[in-house]
Scaffold this motif. Structure first.
Motif, PDB file in Angstrom:
ATOM      1  N   ARG A   1       0.884  -1.413   0.122  1.00 34.08           N
ATOM      2  CA  ARG A   1       0.053   0.191   0.095  1.00 34.08           C
ATOM      3  C   ARG A   1       0.708   1.276   0.136  1.00 34.08           C
ATOM      4  O   ARG A   1       1.929   1.361   0.832  1.00 34.08           O
ATOM      5  CB  ARG A   1      -1.200  -0.112   1.279  1.00 34.08           C
ATOM      6  CG  ARG A   1      -1.754   1.146   1.249  1.00 34.08           C
ATOM      7  CD  ARG A   1      -2.804   0.881   2.705  1.00 34.08           C
ATOM      8  NE  ARG A   1      -3.460   1.966   2.592  1.00 34.08           N
ATOM      9  CZ  ARG A   1      -3.591   3.103   3.316  1.00 34.08           C
ATOM     10  NH1 ARG A   1      -2.424   3.232   4.311  1.00 34.08           N
ATOM     11  NH2 ARG A   1      -4.343   4.056   3.491  1.00 34.08           N
TER      12      ARG A   1
ATOM     13  N   LEU B   1      -2.488   1.798  -4.231  1.00 32.29           N
ATOM     14  CA  LEU B   1      -3.682   2.422  -3.229  1.00 32.29           C
ATOM     15  C   LEU B   1      -3.681   1.327  -2.125  1.00 32.29           C
ATOM     16  O   LEU B   1      -4.234   1.591  -1.135  1.00 32.29           O
ATOM     17  CB  LEU B   1      -5.233   2.865  -3.984  1.00 32.29           C
ATOM     18  CG  LEU B   1      -5.002   4.032  -4.692  1.00 32.29           C
ATOM     19  CD1 LEU B   1      -6.384   4.252  -5.534  1.00 32.29           C
ATOM     20  CD2 LEU B   1      -4.463   5.227  -4.317  1.00 32.29           C
ATOM     21  N   LYS B   2      -3.657   0.127  -2.532  1.00 29.70           N
ATOM     22  CA  LYS B   2      -3.554  -1.130  -1.464  1.00 29.70           C
ATOM     23  C   LYS B   2      -2.579  -2.085  -2.090  1.00 29.70           C
ATOM     24  O   LYS B   2      -2.003  -1.800  -2.992  1.00 29.70           O
ATOM     25  CB  LYS B   2      -4.945  -1.433  -1.359  1.00 29.70           C
ATOM     26  CG  LYS B   2      -5.564  -2.145  -2.615  1.00 29.70           C
ATOM     27  CD  LYS B   2      -6.855  -2.888  -2.294  1.00 29.70           C
ATOM     28  CE  LYS B   2      -8.061  -2.109  -2.777  1.00 29.70           C
ATOM     29  NZ  LYS B   2      -9.529  -2.650  -2.640  1.00 29.70           N
TER      30      LYS B   2
ATOM     31  N   PRO C   1     -10.612   4.877  -2.708  1.00 26.77           N
ATOM     32  CA  PRO C   1     -10.973   5.774  -1.780  1.00 26.77           C
ATOM     33  C   PRO C   1     -11.347   7.143  -2.259  1.00 26.77           C
ATOM     34  O   PRO C   1     -11.197   7.541  -3.258  1.00 26.77           O
ATOM     35  CB  PRO C   1      -9.600   5.850  -1.071  1.00 26.77           C
ATOM     36  CG  PRO C   1      -8.660   4.829  -1.258  1.00 26.77           C
ATOM     37  CD  PRO C   1      -9.215   4.576  -2.516  1.00 26.77           C
ATOM     38  N   ASN C   2     -12.458   7.449  -1.539  1.00 21.92           N
ATOM     39  CA  ASN C   2     -13.236   8.632  -1.972  1.00 21.92           C
ATOM     40  C   ASN C   2     -12.165  10.323  -2.564  1.00 21.92           C
ATOM     41  O   ASN C   2     -12.581  10.623  -3.304  1.00 21.92           O
ATOM     42  CB  ASN C   2     -14.295   9.306  -1.123  1.00 21.92           C
ATOM     43  CG  ASN C   2     -15.276   8.298  -1.060  1.00 21.92           C
ATOM     44  OD1 ASN C   2     -15.803   7.865  -2.303  1.00 21.92           O
ATOM     45  ND2 ASN C   2     -16.278   8.394  -0.134  1.00 21.92           N
ATOM     46  N   LYS C   3     -11.193  10.203  -1.552  1.00 21.77           N
ATOM     47  CA  LYS C   3     -10.497  11.337  -1.894  1.00 21.77           C
ATOM     48  C   LYS C   3      -9.771  11.207  -3.129  1.00 21.77           C
ATOM     49  O   LYS C   3      -9.586  12.356  -3.851  1.00 21.77           O
ATOM     50  CB  LYS C   3      -9.323  11.627  -0.576  1.00 21.77           C
ATOM     51  CG  LYS C   3      -8.248  10.755  -0.610  1.00 21.77           C
ATOM     52  CD  LYS C   3      -7.283  10.939   0.295  1.00 21.77           C
ATOM     53  CE  LYS C   3      -5.980   9.997   0.354  1.00 21.77           C
ATOM     54  NZ  LYS C   3      -5.249  10.228   1.404  1.00 21.77           N
ATOM     55  N   TYR C   4      -9.404  10.080  -3.806  1.00 23.20           N
ATOM     56  CA  TYR C   4      -8.867   9.782  -5.262  1.00 23.20           C
ATOM     57  C   TYR C   4      -9.865  10.078  -6.281  1.00 23.20           C
ATOM     58  O   TYR C   4      -9.537  10.593  -7.032  1.00 23.20           O
ATOM     59  CB  TYR C   4      -7.909   8.698  -5.222  1.00 23.20           C
ATOM     60  CG  TYR C   4      -6.920   8.735  -4.132  1.00 23.20           C
ATOM     61  CD1 TYR C   4      -6.078   9.557  -4.126  1.00 23.20           C
ATOM     62  CD2 TYR C   4      -6.819   7.531  -3.339  1.00 23.20           C
ATOM     63  CE1 TYR C   4      -4.990   9.433  -3.112  1.00 23.20           C
ATOM     64  CE2 TYR C   4      -5.861   7.444  -2.327  1.00 23.20           C
ATOM     65  CZ  TYR C   4      -4.763   8.249  -2.291  1.00 23.20           C
ATOM     66  OH  TYR C   4      -3.874   8.271  -1.337  1.00 23.20           O
TER      67      TYR C   4
ATOM     68  N   PRO D   1     -13.077  16.558  -1.852  1.00 21.82           N
ATOM     69  CA  PRO D   1     -13.687  15.345  -1.141  1.00 21.82           C
ATOM     70  C   PRO D   1     -14.934  15.828  -0.560  1.00 21.82           C
ATOM     71  O   PRO D   1     -16.137  14.884  -0.596  1.00 21.82           O
ATOM     72  CB  PRO D   1     -12.707  14.758  -0.204  1.00 21.82           C
ATOM     73  CG  PRO D   1     -11.432  15.145  -0.806  1.00 21.82           C
ATOM     74  CD  PRO D   1     -11.784  16.624  -1.526  1.00 21.82           C
TER      75      PRO D   1
ATOM     76  N   SER E   1     -18.711  13.817  -1.450  1.00 23.22           N
ATOM     77  CA  SER E   1     -19.446  13.620  -0.155  1.00 23.22           C
ATOM     78  C   SER E   1     -20.932  14.129  -0.157  1.00 23.22           C
ATOM     79  O   SER E   1     -21.725  13.253  -0.072  1.00 23.22           O
ATOM     80  CB  SER E   1     -18.704  13.693   1.108  1.00 23.22           C
ATOM     81  OG  SER E   1     -19.445  13.299   2.155  1.00 23.22           O
TER      82      SER E   1
END
Length: 178
Positions: free
Chosen positions: A25, A88-89, A157-160, A169, A173
């Motif tokens: 990650r 990312l992971k 992830p949402n930020k990306y 972000p 949301s």
């Protein structure tokens, strides 16, 4: 049949992969200023391709399971790239060198046609994305990406995703809640 699937099935059946690579990650596959002419198949995990200007990072693309990715500028012109590619992971990739991939592609008119269709589709996707960023609202961009790539919202992830959609972000949301 999907041209990417067609080529990947043949590459797998001919065992043309040069090696397998594992990234932790947040580990980088590629950093700005490096040359990378390899192609990668994401076996498991996810990555993002991004650039950095003086103020922030801008996500350009993602790669997740069964996606073929590359630092396309460097892959094509064999020069240093401005792109970063980051896991990312935990991610597992199969790697194919450009020379091996291109020898395979030019070995058959069917493979050459599939390669052409892949690039044609990629250019059209990029044009659509650029148009969306310039002319549509954040809500419209969100809806289009959700329809085209629902898996993205489970993998990334949402930020990306917000960076990819050129919104904060917080805006993403709010849109997701509405």
């Amino acid at each position: 049949m999907n041209p990417i699937s067609t080529l990947l099935e043949e590459i797998n059946s001919q065992d043309l992969w040069d090696k397998e690579l594992k990234l932790d990650r947040n580990e980088y596959l590629k950093v700005k200023g490096s040359v990378d002419t390899n192609g990668y198949l994401v076996v498991d995990g996810s990555l993002r391709i991004f650039v950095i200007d003086e103020f922030e990072e801008h996500t350009i693309r993602f790669g997740y399971r069964n996606n073929f990715i590359a630092a396309l500028d460097s892959f094509i012109n064999e020069k240093p790239s401005d792109f970063y590619i980051q896991a990312l992971k935990k991610t597992t990739l199969k790697v194919i060198k450009k020379a091996n991939l291109m020898n395979f592609i030019w070995s058959s008119p069917e493979y050459t046609k599939a390669w052409y269709l892949i690039f044609e589709n990629f250019v059209l996707q990029q044009m659509e994305r650029e148009r969306d960023i310039l002319t549509t609202s954040p809500l419209e961009r969100y809806k289009r990406v959700l329809k085209r790539s629902p898996q993205l919202f489970q993998e990334i992830p949402n930020k990306y995703i917000a960076s990819y959609l050129r919104m904060t972000p917080e805006t993403l949301s709010r849109i997701k809640k509405s």
